[in-house]
Design a protein around this motif. Structure first.
Motif, short mmCIF file in Angstrom:
data_model
loop_
_atom_site.label_atom_id
_atom_site.label_comp_id
_atom_site.label_asym_id
_atom_site.label_seq_id
_atom_site.Cartn_x
_atom_site.Cartn_y
_atom_site.Cartn_z
N ARG A 57 7.06 3.38 5.94
CA ARG A 57 6.29 3.05 4.74
C ARG A 57 7.12 2.09 3.89
NH1 ARG A 57 2.09 5.23 2.97
NH2 ARG A 57 2.75 5.27 0.81
N VAL A 58 6.55 0.91 3.64
CA VAL A 58 7.25 -0.12 2.89
C VAL A 58 6.39 -0.56 1.72
CG1 VAL A 58 8.15 -2.49 2.96
CG2 VAL A 58 8.55 -0.95 4.90
N LEU A 59 7.03 -0.73 0.58
CA LEU A 59 6.38 -1.27 -0.61
C LEU A 59 6.99 -2.63 -0.88
CD1 LEU A 59 4.58 -1.03 -3.16
CD2 LEU A 59 6.51 0.13 -4.27
N GLU A 60 6.13 -3.64 -1.02
CA GLU A 60 6.58 -4.99 -1.33
C GLU A 60 5.94 -5.44 -2.63
OE1 GLU A 60 6.94 -9.10 1.16
OE2 GLU A 60 4.89 -8.31 0.95
N ILE A 61 6.75 -5.93 -3.55
CA ILE A 61 6.24 -6.44 -4.82
C ILE A 61 6.44 -7.94 -4.81
CG2 ILE A 61 6.41 -6.31 -7.33
CD1 ILE A 61 7.55 -3.49 -7.01
N GLY A 62 5.35 -8.67 -4.58
CA GLY A 62 5.38 -10.12 -4.46
C GLY A 62 5.05 -10.54 -3.04
N THR A 63 3.76 -10.75 -2.75
CA THR A 63 3.31 -11.06 -1.39
C THR A 63 3.43 -12.54 -1.06
OG1 THR A 63 1.60 -9.37 -1.77
CG2 THR A 63 1.45 -10.66 0.26
N LEU A 64 3.06 -13.40 -2.03
CA LEU A 64 2.89 -14.83 -1.81
C LEU A 64 1.96 -15.03 -0.61
CD1 LEU A 64 3.73 -17.51 -3.11
CD2 LEU A 64 5.58 -17.65 -1.42
N GLY A 65 2.38 -15.78 0.40
CA GLY A 65 1.53 -16.01 1.56
C GLY A 65 1.75 -15.05 2.70
N VAL A 76 7.58 -1.78 10.76
CA VAL A 76 7.08 -0.41 10.59
C VAL A 76 6.31 0.09 11.81
CG1 VAL A 76 7.00 -0.63 8.08
CG2 VAL A 76 4.93 -1.08 9.42
N GLY A 77 5.89 -0.81 12.68
CA GLY A 77 5.19 -0.41 13.89
C GLY A 77 3.73 -0.08 13.66
N LYS A 78 3.05 0.26 14.73
CA LYS A 78 1.60 0.48 14.69
C LYS A 78 1.21 1.65 13.81
CE LYS A 78 0.70 -1.52 19.25
NZ LYS A 78 0.16 -1.27 20.61
N GLU A 79 2.08 2.62 13.67
CA GLU A 79 1.76 3.80 12.86
C GLU A 79 2.23 3.66 11.41
OE1 GLU A 79 -0.11 6.11 14.23
OE2 GLU A 79 -0.02 4.89 16.06
N GLY A 80 2.89 2.56 11.08
CA GLY A 80 3.42 2.37 9.74
C GLY A 80 2.46 1.63 8.83
N GLN A 81 2.89 1.48 7.58
CA GLN A 81 2.08 0.78 6.58
C GLN A 81 2.96 0.04 5.59
OE1 GLN A 81 -0.02 2.98 3.46
NE2 GLN A 81 -1.83 1.69 3.77
N VAL A 82 2.50 -1.14 5.21
CA VAL A 82 3.10 -1.90 4.13
C VAL A 82 2.07 -2.01 3.02
CG1 VAL A 82 4.07 -4.12 3.40
CG2 VAL A 82 4.53 -3.25 5.71
N VAL A 83 2.44 -1.60 1.82
CA VAL A 83 1.62 -1.82 0.63
C VAL A 83 2.28 -2.96 -0.14
CG1 VAL A 83 0.69 -0.86 -1.50
CG2 VAL A 83 0.92 0.59 0.54
N THR A 84 1.52 -4.03 -0.38
CA THR A 84 2.11 -5.21 -1.01
C THR A 84 1.26 -5.65 -2.19
OG1 THR A 84 2.93 -7.47 -0.61
CG2 THR A 84 0.98 -6.78 0.63
N PHE A 85 1.93 -6.05 -3.27
CA PHE A 85 1.28 -6.44 -4.51
C PHE A 85 1.39 -7.94 -4.70
CE2 PHE A 85 2.31 -1.99 -5.17
CZ PHE A 85 1.18 -1.50 -5.82
N GLU A 86 0.26 -8.56 -5.04
CA GLU A 86 0.23 -10.00 -5.29
C GLU A 86 -0.61 -10.29 -6.52
OE1 GLU A 86 0.55 -13.70 -5.83
OE2 GLU A 86 1.81 -12.72 -4.32
N TYR A 87 -0.03 -11.05 -7.44
CA TYR A 87 -0.71 -11.35 -8.70
C TYR A 87 -1.88 -12.30 -8.51
CZ TYR A 87 -1.49 -13.20 -13.38
OH TYR A 87 -2.06 -13.60 -14.56
N ALA A 88 -1.71 -13.33 -7.67
CA ALA A 88 -2.70 -14.42 -7.57
C ALA A 88 -3.70 -14.15 -6.45
CB ALA A 88 -2.00 -15.75 -7.34
N PRO A 89 -4.99 -14.10 -6.75
CA PRO A 89 -5.99 -13.86 -5.71
C PRO A 89 -5.94 -14.88 -4.57
CG PRO A 89 -6.97 -13.56 -7.87
CD PRO A 89 -5.60 -14.15 -8.10
N GLU A 90 -5.69 -16.15 -4.88
CA GLU A 90 -5.65 -17.16 -3.83
C GLU A 90 -4.47 -16.93 -2.90
OE1 GLU A 90 -6.51 -20.53 -1.47
OE2 GLU A 90 -7.69 -19.17 -2.72
N HIS A 91 -3.33 -16.55 -3.45
CA HIS A 91 -2.18 -16.24 -2.61
C HIS A 91 -2.51 -15.04 -1.70
CE1 HIS A 91 0.83 -18.11 -5.71
NE2 HIS A 91 -0.07 -18.96 -5.28
N ALA A 92 -3.16 -14.05 -2.25
CA ALA A 92 -3.53 -12.87 -1.46
C ALA A 92 -4.49 -13.23 -0.34
CB ALA A 92 -4.14 -11.80 -2.37
N ARG A 93 -5.39 -14.16 -0.62
CA ARG A 93 -6.35 -14.59 0.42
C ARG A 93 -5.60 -15.27 1.57
NH1 ARG A 93 -8.44 -18.90 2.38
NH2 ARG A 93 -7.35 -20.26 0.91
N VAL A 94 -4.69 -16.16 1.24
CA VAL A 94 -3.90 -16.83 2.27
C VAL A 94 -3.07 -15.82 3.06
CG1 VAL A 94 -2.08 -18.53 2.70
CG2 VAL A 94 -3.86 -19.00 1.00
#
Length: 221
Positions: A57-65, A76-94
């Motif tokens: 389980r990984v937490l990332e603050i700042g996704t960018l692209g 983290v592998g197939k059973e893992g998860q990354v939760v990532t936070f991104e301020y800009a919707p366009e960056h999150a889309r990319v």
């Protein structure tokens, strides 16, 4: 020296890292995202850190692209998860497009909005503790992000704060640069916080002269 550092980075990528994710950086550039992704050697380093501690389980603050997100999601592998936070919707889309194209999109939960607004929402969900937190967002809030990371981790978890050296400016106690002052503040927090043991490492390369802080969450004596 920067040209020499970049030349060495190219050699390291050719020799150790590979070019499998060069399309991500190209997609980010084509979408007009700022060129502030971690470098490929640093991305591989994040992957290896997550892999070496068995992070699921990984937490990332700042996704960018999503360049660093991809490295963490692979670790983290197939059973893992990354939760990532991104301020800009366009960056999150990319980022979402890049993650899906890399074949690991199902492992990543992208949350859009200011992290200081969305972190309390995550905490209310009472998630399982995160094994690794990577902080690479607006620098002035680094200390706030570390405080949240402490709430969302467990003894043995790792917290990494990127870009703390600021071209050497971190050593200037009289600097008025907000990012430098924030770097000094977060390093002092890491030093003073009894629940953490930390160091910082300077880096040079294609991204210039910078560095990261590395902290481990301690258990009770």
């Amino acid at each position: 020296m920067t040209a020499d550092w970049a030349h060495v980075d190219r050699y390291l990528v050719d020799t150790l890292v590979g070019h499998q994710d060069s399309g991500v950086l190209e997609a980010n550039a084509a979408a007009g995202l700022p060129a502030i992704d971690v470098s490929p050697p640093q991305g591989k380093f994040l992957y290896l850190i997550a892999l070496s501690i068995g992070a699921r389980r990984v937490l990332e603050i700042g996704t960018l692209g999503g360049y660093s997100t991809i490295q963490l999601a692979r670790a983290v592998g197939k059973e893992g998860q990354v939760v990532t936070f991104e301020y800009a919707p366009e960056h999150a889309r990319v980022a979402r497009e890049n993650l899906d194209r890399a074949g690991i999109g199902e492992r990543v939960d992208i949350r859009v909005g200011a992290a200081l607004d969305t972190l309390p929402v995550l905490a209310e969900e009472q998630p399982e503790p995160f094994d690794l937190v990577f902080i690479d967002a607006d620098k002035v809030n680094n200390s706030n992000y570390v405080q949240w990371a402490l709430r969302l981790t467990r003894p043995g978890s790792v917290i990494i704060v990127d870009n703390v050296v600021r071209n050497g400016g971190v050593a200037d106690a009289d600097s008025t640069d907000p990012a430098i002052r924030a770097s000094r503040e977060v390093l002092e927090l890491l030093a003073a916080e009894p629940r953490l043991d930390a160091t910082a490492v300077q880096t040079v390369g294609s991204k210039g002269w910078d560095g990261f802080a590395y902290a481990v969450v301690l258990g009770e004596d």
